[in-house]
Design a protein around this motif. Sequence first.
Motif, PDB file in Angstrom:
ATOM      1  N   UNK A 134      88.399 160.287  43.956  1.00  0.00           N
ATOM      2  CA  UNK A 134      87.996 159.784  45.270  1.00  0.00           C
ATOM      3  C   UNK A 134      87.729 160.975  46.180  1.00  0.00           C
ATOM      4  N   UNK A 135      86.473 161.270  46.395  1.00  0.00           N
ATOM      5  CA  UNK A 135      86.073 162.383  47.269  1.00  0.00           C
ATOM      6  C   UNK A 135      86.783 163.678  46.877  1.00  0.00           C
ATOM      7  N   UNK A 193      86.021 154.634  44.560  1.00  0.00           N
ATOM      8  CA  UNK A 193      87.079 154.146  45.442  1.00  0.00           C
ATOM      9  C   UNK A 193      87.878 153.108  44.658  1.00  0.00           C
ATOM     10  N   UNK A 194      89.176 153.013  44.926  1.00  0.00           N
ATOM     11  CA  UNK A 194      89.990 152.035  44.194  1.00  0.00           C
ATOM     12  C   UNK A 194      89.907 150.643  44.815  1.00  0.00           C
ATOM     13  N   UNK A 228      98.826 145.152  51.603  1.00  0.00           N
ATOM     14  CA  UNK A 228      98.740 146.101  50.487  1.00  0.00           C
ATOM     15  C   UNK A 228      98.006 147.366  50.885  1.00  0.00           C
ATOM     16  N   UNK A 229      96.965 147.234  51.679  1.00  0.00           N
ATOM     17  CA  UNK A 229      96.252 148.424  52.167  1.00  0.00           C
ATOM     18  C   UNK A 229      97.199 149.295  52.982  1.00  0.00           C
ATOM     19  N   UNK A 230      98.006 148.654  53.829  1.00  0.00           N
ATOM     20  CA  UNK A 230      98.963 149.411  54.638  1.00  0.00           C
ATOM     21  C   UNK A 230      99.997 150.108  53.755  1.00  0.00           C
ATOM     22  N   UNK A 266      98.377 157.774  51.436  1.00  0.00           N
ATOM     23  CA  UNK A 266      97.620 158.305  52.560  1.00  0.00           C
ATOM     24  C   UNK A 266      96.228 157.718  52.620  1.00  0.00           C
ATOM     25  N   UNK A 267      95.544 158.028  53.708  1.00  0.00           N
ATOM     26  CA  UNK A 267      94.195 157.498  53.914  1.00  0.00           C
ATOM     27  C   UNK A 267      93.223 158.013  52.874  1.00  0.00           C
ATOM     28  N   UNK A 268      93.523 159.148  52.254  1.00  0.00           N
ATOM     29  CA  UNK A 268      92.610 159.745  51.278  1.00  0.00           C
ATOM     30  C   UNK A 268      92.361 158.828  50.085  1.00  0.00           C
TER      31      UNK A 268
END
Length: 641
Positions: free
Chosen positions: A504-505, A540-541, A562-564, A571-573
């Motif tokens: 991811x990036x 992206x997952x 779940x995102x939180x 982390x946001x990464x």
Amino acid sequence: MKPACSYAATHAASLADPAGFWAAQATHLHWDKQPENPLSQDANGFYRWFAGGELNTSFLCLDHHVQQGRGDQPALLYDSPVTRTRRSYSYAELLDLTARFAGGLREIGVAMGDRVIIYMPNVPEAVVAMLACARIGAVHSVVFGGFAPHELAVRIDDARPSAIICASGGMEFDRVIPYKPLVDEALAKATHKPAHVVVLQREFVTAELQAGRDVDYQTLLRAAPVPALPVPATHPLYILYTSGTTGRPKGVVRDHGGHAVALRFSMEAIYDLAPGDVIFTGSDIGWAVGHSYIVYGPLLRGCTSVLFEGKPVRTPDAGTFWRLVQDYQVQVMFTAPTAIRAIKKEDSDGRLARQYNLSSLRHLFLAGERCDPATYAWAQQLLGVPVVDHWWQTESGWPMLATLVGLEGMPAPRAGSAGHPVPGYDVHILDEVGEPVAPGTTGLVAVKLPLPPGCFPTLWNDDARFHESYLAPFPGYYLSGDGGYRDHEGYTYIMGRVDDVINVAGHRLSTGEIEEILAAHPAVAECAVLGIADSLRGQVPMGLVVLKDGQTIGEGQLEKELVAAVRATIGALACFRTVLCVARLPKTRSGKILRKTLRQLADGEDFALPATIDDPGILDEIRAGLARRGVGVAFETTKST
């Protein structure tokens, strides 16, 4: 019961002097001819164990125990809720059936070195067929009953068997699956034509027999019994096909000598089982787990093995495994994490388990895929016994990482970890150029050569592929294809296949790590995380989740939570933003989630429907859900039975 040596001393001794260590273990077996050299290399430079020795696995599993006075002890306890059948077979009875069936195989022309494909469900007659092949030096290849005709044909052409042994059919829940039409279709597709098809007629489905080729299973049982034939220790015992990256299955070879030595050792050191103890392995004989720990391992050790024909749920309910533990006084249970998750989904509060007396159970072992800590903790709290997640592969044939409960001084099991290297295995975590990585760093899991006894010496008729796939990437090592890391205390964590790492990036993330976070949510029964193509970040997952029965949380709210959770932990990464609720996940018949297929589906790629898929229809349901979220809307599948 535990050997006097500690784990640390035993493991160190196995690496310092592999030949001496395993030669000492080999003395526990009956040899018709003692090995000349415990460890040697063949003309290809591949390691071989116990060259020059002669023995027979069927003799070790049956005759030996009868001669030692355990003939009346139960060897096999067959329990089939789908057919409402229970039967017990003593060692003497199993020996008699095996010796007579081996005589029947000889009468139809099966000889030492011939291959025999066994295409049957979990029934005692299949175990007899395996042991009978071993008895006369024939090489069996068990193919999971109900496999698609094309895939069976591929295996027929690769193994070139002189005979096929099949059942007239199998049963899943209330659905009958006729096997014989699938065998006939496979034989029509295959180039190689075996001389005979031996058919076990089951009372709920009758197969038509072709005159001149097909033989009734019971006919072979009327033959005179034959003694076990001593065979070279390096002679193949069986071929077990595993999927290959090219789509062509790889025929993993197992030999008589190394296999017997390793499995007997594992039963004592890893599982802490003595003769007469009872083990229930919730698997199928079509997989490596079934070969090693339904059939050969327990019988080599003189244990009693529970052979179960059914599923962990719906036969009749999610308490069926616990019933087996109670009814047969099981000391060790071994199954896949996916089975425990299926039980947890339908009986999340453990109500059914509390209906049974589970006091006999000493340990629950899990393998087949990584066990997430949430499932691990649920099982341990429910059962009140140590839960041991351990790691091995079809290629190894027995565990490479484990908590060896039969040895003193073993560090306790830890959630998320597969434990420590088993004696004989020198496990390393390497980077992409083959250099060791620091503790806590994810890398490629490799095992320094020589591999211990019991591991595959090569692939069937394909030494070049064996070398190219497993040995060539890092000379001096076996490359497992799995990724993982070792923490500062020496615990090893297997995070899944190497292609389950997403980028991811520029950040390499393990899908297994994200799955741990999702599985910890109280509403989630099981989950799968896959990386989908993204024009900005590369990948992206996204998460596919199955809810526990009775959960009513909305998909939007669950996604938010779940995102939180992922953001708070990774982390946001991670860029984790999408969650899709599904009724169930696509799996192989052995319970492994088809992550590669899911990834191809989400990326809109064409793909062939895997031959091992348990429920093809679920892919259409997931496709519709992905389309609703604007993911993977353009794809086609190639149908497979």
